[in-house]
Design a protein around this motif. Structure first.
Motif, PDB file in Angstrom:
ATOM      1  N   GLY A  71       0.795  -1.346  -0.532  1.00  0.00           N
ATOM      2  CA  GLY A  71       0.270   0.241   0.160  1.00  0.00           C
ATOM      3  C   GLY A  71       0.578   1.326  -0.051  1.00  0.00           C
ATOM      4  N   ILE A  72      -0.095   2.493  -0.157  1.00  0.00           N
ATOM      5  CA  ILE A  72       1.149   4.227  -0.382  1.00  0.00           C
ATOM      6  C   ILE A  72       0.131   4.675   0.289  1.00  0.00           C
ATOM      7  CG2 ILE A  72      -0.015   4.673  -1.815  1.00  0.00           C
ATOM      8  CD1 ILE A  72       3.393   4.987  -1.014  1.00  0.00           C
ATOM      9  N   TYR A  73      -0.934   4.306   1.366  1.00  0.00           N
ATOM     10  CA  TYR A  73      -1.498   5.548   2.093  1.00  0.00           C
ATOM     11  C   TYR A  73      -1.531   5.443   3.993  1.00  0.00           C
ATOM     12  CZ  TYR A  73      -3.354   0.038   3.274  1.00  0.00           C
ATOM     13  OH  TYR A  73      -3.966  -0.880   3.714  1.00  0.00           O
ATOM     14  N   THR A  74      -0.176   4.674   4.415  1.00  0.00           N
ATOM     15  CA  THR A  74      -0.426   5.029   5.565  1.00  0.00           C
ATOM     16  C   THR A  74       1.408   5.665   5.630  1.00  0.00           C
ATOM     17  OG1 THR A  74       0.706   2.909   6.471  1.00  0.00           O
ATOM     18  CG2 THR A  74      -1.680   3.059   6.401  1.00  0.00           C
ATOM     19  N   GLN A  98       3.217   2.646  -9.501  1.00  0.00           N
ATOM     20  CA  GLN A  98       1.824   2.070 -10.216  1.00  0.00           C
ATOM     21  C   GLN A  98       1.030   2.620  -9.053  1.00  0.00           C
ATOM     22  OE1 GLN A  98       0.150  -2.122 -11.624  1.00  0.00           O
ATOM     23  NE2 GLN A  98       0.563  -0.608 -13.661  1.00  0.00           N
ATOM     24  N   ILE A  99       0.022   2.767  -9.467  1.00  0.00           N
ATOM     25  CA  ILE A  99      -1.312   2.654  -8.505  1.00  0.00           C
ATOM     26  C   ILE A  99      -2.463   2.011  -8.906  1.00  0.00           C
ATOM     27  CG2 ILE A  99      -2.773   3.870  -7.211  1.00  0.00           C
ATOM     28  CD1 ILE A  99      -1.138   7.300  -7.033  1.00  0.00           C
ATOM     29  N   MET A 100      -2.713   0.986  -8.281  1.00  0.00           N
ATOM     30  CA  MET A 100      -3.978  -0.165  -8.067  1.00  0.00           C
ATOM     31  C   MET A 100      -4.953  -0.575  -7.261  1.00  0.00           C
ATOM     32  SD  MET A 100      -3.096  -4.000  -9.474  1.00  0.00           S
ATOM     33  CE  MET A 100      -2.429  -4.564  -7.465  1.00  0.00           C
ATOM     34  N   HIS A 101      -6.123   0.291  -8.039  1.00  0.00           N
ATOM     35  CA  HIS A 101      -6.870  -0.135  -6.846  1.00  0.00           C
ATOM     36  C   HIS A 101      -8.226  -1.288  -7.558  1.00  0.00           C
ATOM     37  CE1 HIS A 101     -10.908   0.399  -4.474  1.00  0.00           C
ATOM     38  NE2 HIS A 101     -10.651   1.699  -3.918  1.00  0.00           N
ATOM     39  N   ASP A 155      -8.398   9.223  -2.854  1.00  0.00           N
ATOM     40  CA  ASP A 155      -7.467   8.708  -2.604  1.00  0.00           C
ATOM     41  C   ASP A 155      -6.175   8.375  -3.393  1.00  0.00           C
ATOM     42  OD1 ASP A 155      -8.749   7.479   0.035  1.00  0.00           O
ATOM     43  OD2 ASP A 155      -9.734   6.258  -0.702  1.00  0.00           O
ATOM     44  N   TYR A 156      -6.771   8.506  -4.588  1.00  0.00           N
ATOM     45  CA  TYR A 156      -5.841   7.956  -5.782  1.00  0.00           C
ATOM     46  C   TYR A 156      -5.336   9.576  -5.437  1.00  0.00           C
ATOM     47  CZ  TYR A 156      -6.953   5.192  -8.743  1.00  0.00           C
ATOM     48  OH  TYR A 156      -7.804   3.315  -9.209  1.00  0.00           O
ATOM     49  N   ARG A 157      -5.416  11.220  -5.121  1.00  0.00           N
ATOM     50  CA  ARG A 157      -4.841  12.027  -5.049  1.00  0.00           C
ATOM     51  C   ARG A 157      -4.043  11.538  -3.976  1.00  0.00           C
ATOM     52  NH1 ARG A 157      -4.380  16.152  -1.196  1.00  0.00           N
ATOM     53  NH2 ARG A 157      -5.727  14.761  -0.703  1.00  0.00           N
ATOM     54  N   GLN A 158      -4.074  11.246  -2.849  1.00  0.00           N
ATOM     55  CA  GLN A 158      -3.658  11.416  -1.627  1.00  0.00           C
ATOM     56  C   GLN A 158      -1.917  10.657  -1.280  1.00  0.00           C
ATOM     57  OE1 GLN A 158      -3.687  13.601   1.367  1.00  0.00           O
ATOM     58  NE2 GLN A 158      -1.686  11.840   1.620  1.00  0.00           N
ATOM     59  N   ALA A 213      -6.772  14.546 -11.075  1.00  0.00           N
ATOM     60  CA  ALA A 213      -6.695  14.516  -9.689  1.00  0.00           C
ATOM     61  C   ALA A 213      -5.139  14.305  -8.871  1.00  0.00           C
ATOM     62  CB  ALA A 213      -7.258  13.176  -8.035  1.00  0.00           C
ATOM     63  N   MET A 214      -4.474  13.321  -9.634  1.00  0.00           N
ATOM     64  CA  MET A 214      -3.009  12.738  -9.517  1.00  0.00           C
ATOM     65  C   MET A 214      -1.926  13.741 -10.542  1.00  0.00           C
ATOM     66  SD  MET A 214      -3.586   8.739 -10.318  1.00  0.00           S
ATOM     67  CE  MET A 214      -1.863   8.410 -10.663  1.00  0.00           C
TER      68      MET A 214
END
Length: 350
Positions: A71-74, A98-101, A155-158, A213-214
């Protein structure tokens, strides 16, 4: 050899045109989604690439689909990724995240307690997904509310903000393989009747808003996007993928992205590279089963780089092997997603 010459993709200056493609390898910590020291070594070994694109990385706990993906959220994830980018930069390389949801491509067994499985519509994908408990079916997702959609865009922006804080040179939006952006684009997965579904213009909106956003974080010249029109992976289908992606690319083209990453699909009779050329004027990176000579031949004024997946798994020194016409080692498919160093960091350079 043109493949070994420098090129410019947005603000990214590549020392060669050999790119390491994004590949899920499932070596992150399952409980925390934190990248491991083993991952740092893996990417550092391959830093002679003109550019490394990381494995798909979830922007939120809800975005996780597979086991042991990062992840890249903490803050702990950001700190761990910073050791990866520092190691690659120490070798003179460049690396983008690479950001993947994954959207509906999930089972709760792979997610944190309380994390949700979200999608444009409450339509379960046919098939199963690997978990530590074995193969389990994809679950029916929750149809996203307006608030869910806006939160996910943020979330993508952050995630982009966090990626830059971790030292990444850029980011790439994963927009294929049946994951959330592709789910919004496709008629088979998006049956919404509000402003996010129905007509083509509405189905494009999520991807375009995510890109806005990105790119709004630090410009479009640090942002790429990966596509594969017609890709049926994860039970994805669209009534007219050529119409969908032609319209999408025509709207993305003026943004000035660093690159468009196009996966070809000749086995389905699709000319994805031709579709991209016809509707997008910016730099292209192409992918899928290229060997050295074919990659060399396809480079031109628009196609600036070629990404290699399987070849990079077993050949951390792929650039050297291309340069010196050395034989390539073969990967062991049985260790693609297994935990541990075997089939990951133990492939030898020459």
């Amino acid at each position: 050899m043109k493949l070994l010459t420098e090129t410019q993709l947005g603000c990214l200056r590549l020392r060669n045109r050999v790119v390491m493609a994004p590949m899920t390898r499932s070596r992150a910590d399952q409980a925390t989604d934190i990248p491991t020291d083993m991952m740092r070594e893996y990417y550092q070994q391959r830093a002679s690439a003109g550019l490394i694109i990381t494995e798909g990385t979830q922007p939120s706990a809800d975005g996780k689909g597979y086991c042991r993906t990062p992840g890249i959220y903490t803050s702990a994830q950001i700190a761990a990724w910073k050791t990866v980018t520092s190691a690659v930069h120490a070798e003179g390389g460049q690396i983008v995240l690479q950001i993947m949801h994954c959207g509906r491509v999930a089972n709760p067994a792979n997610k944190a307690v309380g994390a949700r499985t979200l999608a444009p519509s409450a339509i379960a994908a046919k098939g199963e997904i690997y978990t530590e408990q074995g193969m389990l079916p994809f679950v029916e997702p929750q149809a996203m509310t307006e608030a869910d959609i806006q939160q996910t865009i943020d979330d993508y922006r952050q995630a982009t903000v966090n990626a830059y804080a971790a030292g990444f040179d850029g980011v790439e939006l994963h927009c294929t393989s049946g994951y959330l952006p592709a789910q919004f684009l496709s008629t088979g997965t998006n049956e919404r009747t509000d402003a996010w579904g129905g007509c083509l213009e509405n189905r494009l909106r999520f991807v375009l808003d995510v890109l806005a956003a990105m790119t709004g974080v630090d410009g479009a010249d640090r942002v790429g996007m990966r596509i594969c029109p017609g890709n049926p992976f994860n039970d994805l289908h669209d009534a007219d993928h050529e119409e969908t992606f032609a319209a999408l690319l025509q709207q993305v083209d003026p943004l000035g992205l660093a690159y468009l990453h196009v996966i070809r699909m000749p086995q389905l009779g699709l000319d994805n590279i031709g579709l991209a050329r016809a509707n997008y004027r910016g730099a292209l990176m192409v992918n899928e089963s290229f060997d050295r000579d074919e990659a060399e031949a396809i480079l031109d004024e628009q196609i600036q780089a070629v990404s290699f997946g399987r070849a990079y798994i077993a050949n951390p020194d792929l650039v050297k092997r291309f340069r010196e016409s050395l034989p390539l080692s073969q990967m062991n498919p049985k260790t693609l997603y297994t935990p541990g160093e075997a089939g990951y960091t133990d492939y030898s350079a020459i």
